[in-house]
Design a protein around this motif. Structure first.
Motif, short mmCIF file in Angstrom:
data_model
loop_
_atom_site.label_atom_id
_atom_site.label_comp_id
_atom_site.label_asym_id
_atom_site.label_seq_id
_atom_site.Cartn_x
_atom_site.Cartn_y
_atom_site.Cartn_z
N SER A 198 -6.89 -11.04 -8.78
CA SER A 198 -6.42 -10.04 -7.84
C SER A 198 -7.50 -9.69 -6.83
CB SER A 198 -5.99 -8.78 -8.57
OG SER A 198 -7.09 -8.24 -9.24
N VAL A 199 -7.05 -9.16 -5.72
CA VAL A 199 -7.96 -8.68 -4.68
C VAL A 199 -7.49 -7.29 -4.27
CG1 VAL A 199 -8.87 -9.05 -2.35
CG2 VAL A 199 -8.38 -11.01 -3.84
N LEU A 200 -8.40 -6.36 -4.21
CA LEU A 200 -8.10 -4.99 -3.78
C LEU A 200 -9.01 -4.64 -2.61
CD1 LEU A 200 -6.74 -2.17 -4.31
CD2 LEU A 200 -8.77 -1.65 -5.66
N VAL A 201 -8.42 -4.16 -1.54
CA VAL A 201 -9.18 -3.74 -0.36
C VAL A 201 -8.99 -2.24 -0.19
CG1 VAL A 201 -9.55 -4.01 2.10
CG2 VAL A 201 -8.84 -5.97 0.72
N THR A 202 -10.09 -1.53 -0.16
CA THR A 202 -10.03 -0.07 0.04
C THR A 202 -10.76 0.29 1.31
OG1 THR A 202 -10.05 0.29 -2.34
CG2 THR A 202 -10.57 2.18 -0.95
N ASN A 203 -10.07 1.00 2.18
CA ASN A 203 -10.70 1.49 3.40
C ASN A 203 -11.42 2.78 3.07
OD1 ASN A 203 -11.14 2.89 5.87
ND2 ASN A 203 -9.62 1.60 6.86
N LEU A 204 -12.74 2.74 3.09
CA LEU A 204 -13.51 3.90 2.68
C LEU A 204 -13.49 5.03 3.70
CD1 LEU A 204 -16.60 2.34 0.89
CD2 LEU A 204 -14.43 3.14 -0.05
N LYS A 205 -12.99 4.74 4.87
CA LYS A 205 -12.87 5.80 5.87
C LYS A 205 -11.59 6.60 5.66
CE LYS A 205 -12.92 6.70 10.84
NZ LYS A 205 -13.02 6.11 12.20
N THR A 206 -10.50 5.89 5.37
CA THR A 206 -9.21 6.55 5.22
C THR A 206 -8.79 6.70 3.76
OG1 THR A 206 -7.94 4.49 5.30
CG2 THR A 206 -8.48 5.53 7.41
N GLY A 207 -9.42 5.93 2.87
CA GLY A 207 -9.03 5.94 1.47
C GLY A 207 -7.87 5.01 1.16
N LEU A 208 -7.34 4.34 2.17
CA LEU A 208 -6.20 3.45 1.96
C LEU A 208 -6.61 2.22 1.16
CD1 LEU A 208 -3.23 2.70 2.58
CD2 LEU A 208 -4.09 1.52 4.63
N ARG A 209 -5.79 1.86 0.18
CA ARG A 209 -6.04 0.68 -0.63
C ARG A 209 -4.88 -0.30 -0.53
NH1 ARG A 209 -8.82 2.40 -6.46
NH2 ARG A 209 -10.85 2.88 -5.58
N LYS A 210 -5.22 -1.56 -0.44
CA LYS A 210 -4.23 -2.63 -0.44
C LYS A 210 -4.67 -3.68 -1.44
CE LYS A 210 -1.37 -1.32 2.87
NZ LYS A 210 0.11 -1.25 2.73
N GLY A 211 -3.80 -4.05 -2.34
CA GLY A 211 -4.17 -5.05 -3.34
C GLY A 211 -3.00 -5.87 -3.80
N GLU A 212 -3.27 -7.08 -4.20
CA GLU A 212 -2.25 -7.96 -4.75
C GLU A 212 -2.91 -8.92 -5.74
OE1 GLU A 212 0.28 -10.02 -1.97
OE2 GLU A 212 0.31 -8.32 -0.59
N TRP A 213 -2.06 -9.58 -6.53
CA TRP A 213 -2.57 -10.59 -7.45
C TRP A 213 -2.02 -11.96 -7.07
CZ3 TRP A 213 1.39 -13.09 -9.87
CH2 TRP A 213 2.60 -12.40 -10.02
N ASP A 214 -2.68 -12.98 -7.59
CA ASP A 214 -2.30 -14.35 -7.28
C ASP A 214 -2.39 -15.18 -8.56
OD1 ASP A 214 -1.69 -16.42 -5.25
OD2 ASP A 214 -3.61 -17.25 -5.86
N ARG A 215 -1.43 -16.08 -8.76
CA ARG A 215 -1.39 -16.91 -9.97
C ARG A 215 -1.40 -18.38 -9.58
NH1 ARG A 215 0.96 -16.01 -15.50
NH2 ARG A 215 1.30 -18.06 -16.43
N VAL A 216 -2.21 -19.17 -10.30
CA VAL A 216 -2.31 -20.60 -10.05
C VAL A 216 -2.14 -21.34 -11.37
CG1 VAL A 216 -3.77 -22.49 -9.23
CG2 VAL A 216 -3.88 -20.25 -8.10
#
Length: 231
Positions: free
Chosen positions: A148-166
């Motif tokens: 998985s990858v999680l991206v958090t915007n430390l200015k706004t607190g917004l987080r976006k994340g998803e997982w990937d399967r191979v």
């Protein structure tokens, strides 16, 4: 690849050499801040939930470390955080201190991964004996990586994340090859002891359904997507 030039910084919250290599290949400049957490203390019912939960925990750990550092030195730039492994971290908002709200934008990336074999989650082998058994299991069979990858915007607190399967299918792996890999010790540092890009194991990889960069710990396309969404 030509370097990406955006108006934010990137922090990679991982000590993984493979992830550093992939992010560099994507054209980004970044700094590394390791996330120190007790991964064994976090359990979930599914591998997808587990990797997402771990990514969120790593993101929180990195933020805590950044806050401690900032209190000592001060921070002058906003930040975005990317953490890998937590499905639950998708579209969440994280409380951040005022110093982050005033900072110049930065993206923090944290990642995690497990291997699934026979319906059972495998993390890093606890010993060479376990690593050896893992590799013997894969011989002539197939396993999957869930990352998985999680991206958090430390200015706004917004987080976006998803997982990937191979899904990864193997030909028969000779015992001597397995012994060489185990003796190197590198299999102890990766989920499930699985490192398909290694020159010893690569010739025995029959098919990869998905992307190799995802197996290595940082799916490029997903990371790019989440970086844009978190802005």
């Amino acid at each position: 690849m030509e370097a990406n030039t955006f108006s934010y910084k990137i922090i990679l919250g991982s000590s993984s050499v493979a992830r550093r290599k992939i992010l560099s290949e994507m054209g980004y400049q970044f700094t590394v801040v390791t996330a120190d957490i007790d991964e064994k203390g976090i359990r979930k019912e599914t591998p997808e939930e587990l990797v997402m939960a771990l990514a969120e925990a790593k993101a929180n750990a990195v933020i805590s470390k950044l806050q401690t550092t900032s209190n000592r030195e001060g921070v002058n730039e906003p930040t975005i955080l990317i953490a890998a492994d937590t499905a639950e971290a998708i579209v969440q908002r994280l409380h951040v201190d005022d110093y982050l709200m005033e900072a110049e934008p930065t993206l923090l990336i944290t990642c995690d991964q497990v291997v699934v074999y026979g319906g059972v989650v495998r993390e890093k082998p606890s010993s060479k004996e376990e690593a050896r058994q893992f590799l013997k299991d894969y011989s002539g069979r197939h396993a999957a990586t869930v990352g998985s990858v999680l991206v958090t915007n430390l200015k706004t607190g917004l987080r976006k994340g998803e997982w990937d399967r191979v899904e990864i299918y193997f030909n028969e792996i000779p015992d001597e090859t397995i012994e060489k890999l185990v003796d190197e010790g590198i299999t102890l540092n990766v989920a499930g002891g699985l490192i398909i890009e290694h020159p010893l194991i690569l010739p025995f990889v029959k098919e990869v359904v998905g992307t190799t960069d995802s197996v290595m710990g940082l799916p490029k396309a997903l990371t790019e997507k989440l970086l844009k969404e978190a802005m």
